[in-house]
Design a protein around this motif. Sequence first.
Motif, mmCIF file in Angstrom:
data_model
loop_
_atom_site.group_PDB
_atom_site.id
_atom_site.type_symbol
_atom_site.label_atom_id
_atom_site.label_comp_id
_atom_site.label_asym_id
_atom_site.label_seq_id
_atom_site.Cartn_x
_atom_site.Cartn_y
_atom_site.Cartn_z
ATOM 1 N N TYR A 45 42.676 45.847 25.812
ATOM 2 C CA TYR A 45 43.347 44.345 27.300
ATOM 3 C C TYR A 45 42.424 43.713 27.726
ATOM 4 C CZ TYR A 45 47.074 47.748 25.865
ATOM 5 O OH TYR A 45 48.417 48.572 25.642
ATOM 6 N N LEU A 46 42.602 42.193 28.177
ATOM 7 C CA LEU A 46 41.744 41.887 29.060
ATOM 8 C C LEU A 46 42.196 41.073 30.669
ATOM 9 C CD1 LEU A 46 39.586 39.610 29.449
ATOM 10 C CD2 LEU A 46 41.101 37.508 28.412
ATOM 11 N N LEU A 47 41.793 42.126 31.480
ATOM 12 C CA LEU A 47 42.507 42.409 32.973
ATOM 13 C C LEU A 47 41.783 41.212 33.260
ATOM 14 C CD1 LEU A 47 42.881 45.540 33.556
ATOM 15 C CD2 LEU A 47 43.994 43.892 32.417
ATOM 16 N N ARG A 48 42.611 39.533 33.834
ATOM 17 C CA ARG A 48 41.837 38.571 34.322
ATOM 18 C C ARG A 48 41.790 38.700 35.544
ATOM 19 N NH1 ARG A 48 40.469 34.421 31.090
ATOM 20 N NH2 ARG A 48 41.875 34.398 28.974
ATOM 21 N N GLY A 49 40.726 38.518 36.300
ATOM 22 C CA GLY A 49 40.718 38.707 38.187
ATOM 23 C C GLY A 49 40.883 40.250 38.486
ATOM 24 N N VAL A 50 41.156 40.904 37.635
ATOM 25 C CA VAL A 50 41.155 42.098 38.512
ATOM 26 C C VAL A 50 40.468 42.736 39.582
ATOM 27 C CG1 VAL A 50 40.705 43.280 36.618
ATOM 28 C CG2 VAL A 50 42.169 45.008 38.345
ATOM 29 N N LEU A 51 39.300 42.579 39.283
ATOM 30 C CA LEU A 51 38.462 43.177 40.797
ATOM 31 C C LEU A 51 38.492 41.767 41.970
ATOM 32 C CD1 LEU A 51 35.315 43.218 37.657
ATOM 33 C CD2 LEU A 51 37.462 45.151 38.526
ATOM 34 N N SER A 52 38.684 41.331 41.451
ATOM 35 C CA SER A 52 38.926 40.158 42.898
ATOM 36 C C SER A 52 40.261 40.265 43.698
ATOM 37 C CB SER A 52 38.631 38.921 42.716
ATOM 38 O OG SER A 52 39.425 38.421 41.421
ATOM 39 N N SER A 53 41.539 40.660 42.627
ATOM 40 C CA SER A 53 42.640 41.057 43.208
ATOM 41 C C SER A 53 43.218 42.096 44.794
ATOM 42 C CB SER A 53 43.787 40.761 42.230
ATOM 43 O OG SER A 53 44.823 40.741 42.528
ATOM 44 N N LYS A 54 43.012 41.994 45.559
ATOM 45 C CA LYS A 54 43.716 42.797 46.530
ATOM 46 C C LYS A 54 45.012 43.140 46.414
ATOM 47 C CE LYS A 54 39.239 42.901 48.339
ATOM 48 N NZ LYS A 54 39.155 44.429 48.167
ATOM 49 N N LYS A 55 45.921 41.931 45.937
ATOM 50 C CA LYS A 55 47.303 42.427 46.623
ATOM 51 C C LYS A 55 47.754 41.816 44.867
ATOM 52 C CE LYS A 55 47.494 40.150 50.630
ATOM 53 N NZ LYS A 55 47.974 39.187 51.283
ATOM 54 N N GLY A 56 47.136 42.265 43.762
ATOM 55 C CA GLY A 56 47.766 42.235 42.065
ATOM 56 C C GLY A 56 48.586 43.338 42.255
ATOM 57 N N LYS A 57 49.478 43.859 41.514
ATOM 58 C CA LYS A 57 50.163 44.746 40.132
ATOM 59 C C LYS A 57 48.351 45.502 39.808
ATOM 60 C CE LYS A 57 54.869 42.148 39.658
ATOM 61 N NZ LYS A 57 55.274 42.403 39.301
ATOM 62 N N LEU A 58 47.993 44.625 38.782
ATOM 63 C CA LEU A 58 46.387 46.344 38.834
ATOM 64 C C LEU A 58 45.210 46.104 39.599
ATOM 65 C CD1 LEU A 58 46.783 43.864 35.177
ATOM 66 C CD2 LEU A 58 48.351 45.805 35.901
ATOM 67 N N LYS A 59 45.460 47.885 39.927
ATOM 68 C CA LYS A 59 44.428 48.285 40.995
ATOM 69 C C LYS A 59 43.467 48.682 39.984
ATOM 70 C CE LYS A 59 47.267 47.954 43.934
ATOM 71 N NZ LYS A 59 47.045 46.749 44.908
ATOM 72 N N THR A 60 41.742 48.332 40.013
ATOM 73 C CA THR A 60 40.646 48.529 39.297
ATOM 74 C C THR A 60 41.092 50.437 39.690
ATOM 75 O OG1 THR A 60 39.668 47.039 40.519
ATOM 76 C CG2 THR A 60 38.830 48.302 39.777
ATOM 77 N N ALA A 61 41.029 50.984 40.299
ATOM 78 C CA ALA A 61 41.142 52.573 40.018
ATOM 79 C C ALA A 61 42.035 53.088 39.459
ATOM 80 C CB ALA A 61 41.401 52.861 41.847
#
Length: 239
Positions: free
Chosen positions: A34-50
């Motif tokens: 999977y390509l998770l675009r912008g997940v490292l910069s997003s604070k409020k997105g549904k996908l958390k880096t952790a």
Amino acid sequence: MQVTTKAIVLTSLKYGDTSLIVKAFTNSGGIKSYLLRGVLSSKKGKLKTAYFQPLTQLEIVASHRNKGSLESIKEAKINYPYQTLHSDISKNAMTLFLAEMLANSIYEEEANEALFEFIEVSLQWLDAQSGFSNFHIYFLVRLTRYLGFYPDTNEIESSYFDLLEGEFTNTLSLNPILNGENLTYFKTFLGINFDEIHHIKMNKSNRQELLQSLVLFYELHLQGFRKPKSLAILNEVFN
């Protein structure tokens, strides 16, 4: 096609400055990337880096086009919250090693529910244990059953185990073998279940030698298998 499925994270690689490429083993469709675009910069997105640490157990809503390209994840949540797997230093080293072994061993983009359940339940067992120094060896022995090269035990009383042929024998050849103490330990691991692994008393030298032989066993039987880089770290932690 949008699917909701359980998934176990195998690898997570940074892509560009803000994105991740995640390889996961899914219950519904085997290996997916999977390509998770912008997940490292997003604070409020549904996908958390952790969520994308090695061997994290997730439930995801994903788009699967099944065309060999990178897929996308729309939503993700923790399916099983680990208590110790990522916080205990020794378990974390074991987790990194097993994630790499699984990533190098499973290639099929098709459902294998029995294999998924084995990995899922095994990791939950590990998370709950305090005595686990033999877990990775037992796990790798059992995993061969699902990957198609479980040892032939018809002649298990023999003096050697031929790693290339995958069978016990009394005849020496040029093939790599298990013998002596390590053969005895190997036979023991073949005949027990998870709750008995802490009864096997191995010193660090035997454990490392048997683990090296198991990694070689995988190399000999899985095309394209690469020796895990994290093996050295694991041996250092358990030294």
